[in-house]
Design a protein around this motif. Structure first.
Motif, PDB file in Angstrom:
ATOM      1  N   HIS A  23      -6.683   3.990   0.741  1.00 33.76           N
ATOM      2  CA  HIS A  23      -5.699   3.630  -0.284  1.00 33.76           C
ATOM      3  C   HIS A  23      -6.346   3.248  -1.616  1.00 33.76           C
ATOM      4  CE1 HIS A  23      -2.908   3.592   3.087  1.00 33.76           C
ATOM      5  NE2 HIS A  23      -2.007   3.868   2.162  1.00 33.76           N
ATOM      6  N   LEU A  65       0.806  -1.216   0.000  1.00 32.82           N
ATOM      7  CA  LEU A  65       0.000   0.000   0.000  1.00 32.82           C
ATOM      8  C   LEU A  65       0.844   1.273   0.000  1.00 32.82           C
ATOM      9  CD1 LEU A  65      -2.774  -0.980   2.565  1.00 32.82           C
ATOM     10  CD2 LEU A  65      -2.920  -0.975   0.071  1.00 32.82           C
ATOM     11  N   GLU A  66       2.007   1.225   0.624  1.00 33.40           N
ATOM     12  CA  GLU A  66       2.848   2.418   0.752  1.00 33.40           C
ATOM     13  C   GLU A  66       4.319   2.010   0.674  1.00 33.40           C
ATOM     14  OE1 GLU A  66       0.296   4.947   4.063  1.00 33.40           O
ATOM     15  OE2 GLU A  66       1.787   3.545   4.767  1.00 33.40           O
ATOM     16  N   TRP A  78      -7.927   0.584   4.088  1.00 32.73           N
ATOM     17  CA  TRP A  78      -8.141   0.065   2.731  1.00 32.73           C
ATOM     18  C   TRP A  78      -8.840   1.119   1.866  1.00 32.73           C
ATOM     19  CZ3 TRP A  78      -5.470  -3.656   0.844  1.00 32.73           C
ATOM     20  CH2 TRP A  78      -5.070  -4.736   1.626  1.00 32.73           C
ATOM     21  N   VAL A 127      -4.277  -1.966  -5.473  1.00 25.89           N
ATOM     22  CA  VAL A 127      -5.192  -2.066  -4.335  1.00 25.89           C
ATOM     23  C   VAL A 127      -6.471  -2.762  -4.808  1.00 25.89           C
ATOM     24  CG1 VAL A 127      -6.546  -0.752  -2.647  1.00 25.89           C
ATOM     25  CG2 VAL A 127      -4.234  -0.003  -3.263  1.00 25.89           C
TER      26      VAL A 127
END
Length: 185
Positions: free
Chosen positions: A133, A73-74, A130, A106
């Motif tokens: 993102h 995610l990051e 979630w 995602v």
């Protein structure tokens, strides 16, 4: 002198640790180890996986993944989360494309099943993470209350009871099932 930044793990470190038997997620570079969650949790995950798979696969709508799938995610510091069930549409990640390592796409739909010991705030925060993102919908299934919370970016939180119907909405148009089927009641 060791700095905090130097001690943070990366997604590559997490993959290496997994091969050494360490299981967990990475939250902004910090390892959050996970443990097996028990039979009831696993049954709910499989129920949802079967219900979704029986709808998604015959129509070639995309990819359905289980809980060992990490989603990056990051980066800097890295965050890798592990949804219990996830769906990514074929438009966003074609089914013929091989993905080694963690997906950087995602999911459109994320399903989280409340584990024994999960706090309400912790589960809510994970669902909102979630959404923040880019997930279009998150279902949080709670085996204790036989409810499913539906989180969407632009809609109020909805809590469905076992007598209600769970819908795929705009994410999976045409998908629906009784909430009771999620818990095999």
């Amino acid at each position: 002198m060791t700095t905090k930044a130097a001690s943070l793990l990366t997604a590559d470190d997490l993959l290496r640790l997994y091969s050494e038997g360490v299981r967990g997620e990475l939250i902004r570079g910090e390892l959050s180890e996970t443990m097996p969650t028990g039979q009831e949790h696993g049954e709910v995950v499989m129920n949802l996986g079967l219900l979704l798979g029986n709808f998604i696969k015959p129509q070639g709508l995309g990819r359905l993944m289980g809980s060992d799938t990490g989603v990056l995610l990051e980066r800097g510091p890295d965050t890798v989360r592990e949804p219990d069930v996830a769906f990514i549409s074929a438009e966003r990640l074609p089914t013929g494309v091989r993905v080694r390592g963690y997906s950087e796409v995602v999911p459109d739909l994320v399903v989280e099943v409340v584990s024994p010991g999960d706090g309400r705030e912790e589960v809510y925060d994970k669902a909102r993470m979630w959404i923040s993102h880019g997930a279009r919908m998150v279902w949080v299934a709670d085996p204790d209350t036989h409810t499913v919370e539906v989180h969407e970016p632009s809609a109020p939180l909805a809590t469905l009871e076992e007598s209600d119907t769970l819908s795929g909405g705009d994410v999976l148009p045409g998908f629906s099932c009784p909430v009771r089927d999620v818990f095999d009641l």
